[in-house]
Design a protein around this motif. Structure first.
Motif, PDB file in Angstrom:
ATOM      1  N   UNK A  24      12.946  46.074  74.024  1.00 45.66           N
ATOM      2  CA  UNK A  24      14.069  47.013  74.064  1.00 45.66           C
ATOM      3  C   UNK A  24      15.168  46.663  73.097  1.00 45.66           C
ATOM      4  N   UNK A  25      15.002  45.513  72.375  1.00 47.18           N
ATOM      5  CA  UNK A  25      16.012  45.167  71.367  1.00 47.18           C
ATOM      6  C   UNK A  25      15.349  45.104  70.019  1.00 47.18           C
ATOM      7  N   UNK A  41      16.049  49.759  77.018  1.00 48.36           N
ATOM      8  CA  UNK A  41      16.852  48.755  76.330  1.00 48.36           C
ATOM      9  C   UNK A  41      17.844  48.045  77.239  1.00 48.36           C
ATOM     10  N   UNK A  42      18.137  48.639  78.390  1.00 47.84           N
ATOM     11  CA  UNK A  42      19.083  48.006  79.309  1.00 47.84           C
ATOM     12  C   UNK A  42      18.352  46.973  80.177  1.00 47.84           C
ATOM     13  N   UNK A  43      19.095  46.104  80.865  1.00 49.32           N
ATOM     14  CA  UNK A  43      18.429  45.081  81.673  1.00 49.32           C
ATOM     15  C   UNK A  43      17.480  45.709  82.695  1.00 49.32           C
ATOM     16  N   UNK A  44      16.384  45.020  83.013  1.00 49.98           N
ATOM     17  CA  UNK A  44      15.420  45.566  83.970  1.00 49.98           C
ATOM     18  C   UNK A  44      16.040  45.724  85.347  1.00 49.98           C
ATOM     19  N   UNK A  88      20.682  53.793  82.883  1.00 53.37           N
ATOM     20  CA  UNK A  88      19.791  52.989  82.051  1.00 53.37           C
ATOM     21  C   UNK A  88      19.656  53.720  80.724  1.00 53.37           C
ATOM     22  N   UNK A  89      19.327  52.975  79.681  1.00 52.61           N
ATOM     23  CA  UNK A  89      19.203  53.572  78.361  1.00 52.61           C
ATOM     24  C   UNK A  89      17.804  53.322  77.810  1.00 52.61           C
ATOM     25  N   UNK A  98      15.543  53.739  74.462  1.00 44.85           N
ATOM     26  CA  UNK A  98      15.761  53.903  73.032  1.00 44.85           C
ATOM     27  C   UNK A  98      14.480  54.380  72.363  1.00 44.85           C
ATOM     28  N   UNK A 108      13.634  40.016  73.676  1.00 44.91           N
ATOM     29  CA  UNK A 108      13.297  40.825  74.832  1.00 44.91           C
ATOM     30  C   UNK A 108      12.837  42.195  74.344  1.00 44.91           C
TER      31      UNK A 108
END
Lengths: 462, 462
Positions: free
Chosen positions: A461-462, A9-12, A18-19, A21, A459
């Motif tokens: 991951x959201x 879910x965090x930016x690449x 990093x997270x 989900x 995107x």
């Protein structure tokens, strides 16, 4: 059977942390199968909602990383399902390993926006709120951020729900009349109805009108840079872009690719439309690329008409009058560039020549950066955008705008119908149509196509 | 007075969510000042350790974002201090706004690695473990990941602590003798000491020796591509790189910039050393760029000597013998490129010509991708790296290697000293020196310079 989905879910890329989900019925079970808490005899299944635990992610006996697990239990999570967030070290290798492990254990890789789509499907938010999540993530200015946040927090939804409720009350009465049609009763007072419908028309109309502002704030106010070659157009553009880049230099990830020819001045985004098409072919004025320029002017709200102080085209008067004609209703700013190259008398000649021009005139030197700040101020002034206040409802989504336009047409038919005293069944039909279009915005009415189209733009991951 | 620090800990850019970390005495107080929980009457100050709460970040009356706050209380956090992690929407604008708010409220922007540095200073980990955090984040292969994770989890530290403890016991006895020197007692049995010192020497030596493997795994095994222009060197390199890129294509953020000329084959990283310097100037063989090539070969572990099947240099025999000479002790793989362009008889001529060559010979076509997989296998075979098992201690840090080398010199002096029966005070000095160098690795002995040098290489937010 719903799947349990997962994504980073965090930016690449690489970062401190990093997270990852995980959401779905099996989120806790799957994570329990690859996680060992640092505390002995700790059972993820027994973990409190809204709590954290430190431990290791393991692939068999091999430790992949030391992580923190965050647990949210249904329905009190973003998606409304059980959600586990794995906060790991931000190495791309580790992120991928954990993601692969989760998939091996039974997770499905989430499609773009699938977490938010589930939040919508599980009734955690309506469709316009879900759309605002994507807008919020993409927001790059105070104004676009404010619009998105307000929409996500349900400001727009509340307005629409209020309108639909009023229409529903109204249509119920009208339809009650239809049930008793043989008795010719009138439950719905027509005068009250007219008043109500006019109020609703004004409300929808106001929302619909806010789109021009909302769209400009979201996508930038289109500015056409018009000018012959060598008048300093690209130097000017670079000066503006560079100054902007200096302003945003402490913002990570704001790359040239992203901002393109978008410039944020005084909190307002301007989108510059290239008019590279104009070339100085003196013999054939008509073919001066002027037709292409007309088209660009058509798309713009503001026109920067740039001239070289030191060298006016021989057709300048004719050109200026044509451009003024085509740009009627637009804000035209006449920019005299290379002011450092002429003296005061030459400037007076220019003043005289353009004395008839009633828009703003600015003398600058893009190269020497003389008066470029004045030009920025003139752009902000020309934009004339009302400032979005926290809490303001501003429509900035084409889908919403189209639905509002359709709702407006329907409510206007209701209004006309009431005036001409049409029968209740026609009235009811138009009111239902208006409700339908309002419901499309919030997703009370939706199709898989609409949903697919909306969430595919998110995107992952959201 | 320690400051409270903050930074964005997730990778830079836009994503679904981002995490902003706050650490220090005032972390909770500062976050409380800008956060309003969704639940009424919720007080962040009263929040349980290791728990989460949903709410909004506010700048005065304006809501900046809806976020989840994670609370870790000292000493049970990464840094050993109170830590709050703010999980917000991953818009760059929002990340920056929240960061600015935190700074306004009294946070200091964290320096690179400052969170980890605090973890070290607060005794949460020793220096070699802290260094492993950065290695872990940078790890891109199974081997480098394993080495870093094991080091972070304290495998290396345990070995070093064990050695230091043994040395300390030893030196205590020797120093006790010094206190009673007038009485000429011998508390430390010299035969036992010799045995112990030899064991320690072997242990340090083993750690030190593991550096060649560790360094190769971490930084890639250097491979020199040697060949004249037009033999297909760059085509071959691209083929290898492209295949690799296909393999890692599902890994976000693995850009060309990052992998450079690093290729990961079978879990081993190879680092290709360019030898573009060789040009075919037939008249002057000596100046064929061969000197530059020698230097490249010097740095390499493996040499790929690439020849064009269709067109051998007239100096080929001379060249090959020189390269074989210079590459003594290196693995040389002779690569015949453009095998698709010659027939079986021409190939036999080549075989004959290089019958004396005792390294590996491979016939490929880089363009047609013939046998390039065989070449990959040959590279892996030539690398001859033992596989790192979970739990293995492998030194891969130059700073550690240098310290180990110094410790080794000291312990060898102790050994020689014991042999020649030098006095206890000299013995004690050498043992203390050995301990000093081992302590440098774990940070028991450290200076601000060393720390500054180590943590400045971290990313911000870790």
């Amino acid at each position: 059977m719903k799947t349990t989905i997962t994504a980073i879910s965090t930016p690449p890329g690489t970062g401190g942390i990093a997270v990852i989900r995980v959401s779905g019925d099996k989120a806790i079970e799957i994570c329990n199968g690859l996680f060992v808490a640092a505390r002995k005899d700790f059972d993820v299944n027994q973990m409190d909602a809204n709590s954290l635990v430190f431990g290791s992610v393991k692939a068999g006996e091999e430790i992949i990383d030391e992580v923190v697990l965050s647990l949210f239990r249904a329905p009190h999570s973003f998606t409304g399902e059980d959600v586990v967030e794995i906060s790991c070290h931000g190495s791309v290798y580790i992120q991928q390993r954990i993601l692969q492990l989760l998939i091996q254990k039974g997770c499905t890789l989430a499609a773009p926006g699938e977490f938010t789509q589930r939040a919508f499907l599980n009734g955690k938010m309506d469709l316009s709120q879900a759309e605002a999540v994507a807008d919020l993530i993409a927001s790059t200015s105070a104004a676009s951020h404010r619009m998105a946040l307000n929409q996500m927090r349900g400001g727009f939804s509340r307005e629409l729900t209020m309108l639909r409720t009023q229409l529903l009350d109204f249509v119920s009465l009208v339809e009650l009349e239809l049930d008793f049609s043989e008795e010719d009763v009138e439950f719905a007072n027509r005068e009250h109805l007219k008043e109500l419908v006019q109020k609703i028309e004004v409300a929808i109309s106001k929302l619909s009108d806010s789109f021009s502002v909302g769209n400009a704030l979201k996508n930038g106010i289109p500015v056409a840079l018009v000018g012959e070659t060598n008048v300093g157009k690209s130097t000017l553009l670079n000066v503006l872009l560079n100054e902007e880049r200096a302003i945003v230099s402490d913002v990570h990830g704001t790359t040239r690719d992203v901002i393109e020819d978008m410039i944020n001045i005084g909190g307002i985004t301007f989108r510059f439309i290239d008019t590279a098409g104009i070339r100085e072919t003196k013999d054939k004025v008509e073919n001066l690329g002027i037709e292409r320029t007309y088209q660009k002017i058509e798309q713009a709200v503001i026109v920067l008409w740039i001239l070289d102080c030191t060298q006016l085209s021989e057709h300048i008067e004719w050109l200026t009058s044509r451009i003024e004609e085509k740009a009627a209703g637009k804000k035209v700013i006449l920019v005299f560039n290379k002011i450092d190259k002429i003296d005061i008398e030459e400037k007076e000649v220019l003043d005289q020549l353009f004395s008839q021009f009633d828009g703003e005139k600015i003398y600058i030197s893009a190269k020497q950066r003389i008066n470029t700040d004045e030009l920025q101020k003139a752009l902000v002034k020309a934009a004339q955008l009302p400032e979005v206040q926290p809490g303001d409802v501003v429509v900035n989504n084409v889908r919403h705008y189209e639905a509002l336009q359709n709702a407006l047409k329907a409510i206007r038919r209701v209004n006309t119908g009431l005036e001409s005293g049409i029968s209740g069944d026609f009235l009811s039909q138009d009111i239902r149509e208006c409700m339908f279009f309002l419901g499309e915005i919030t997703g009370q009415i939706s199709t898989d196509d609409i949903l697919g189209n909306i969430f595919s733009k998110f995107c992952i991951g959201k």
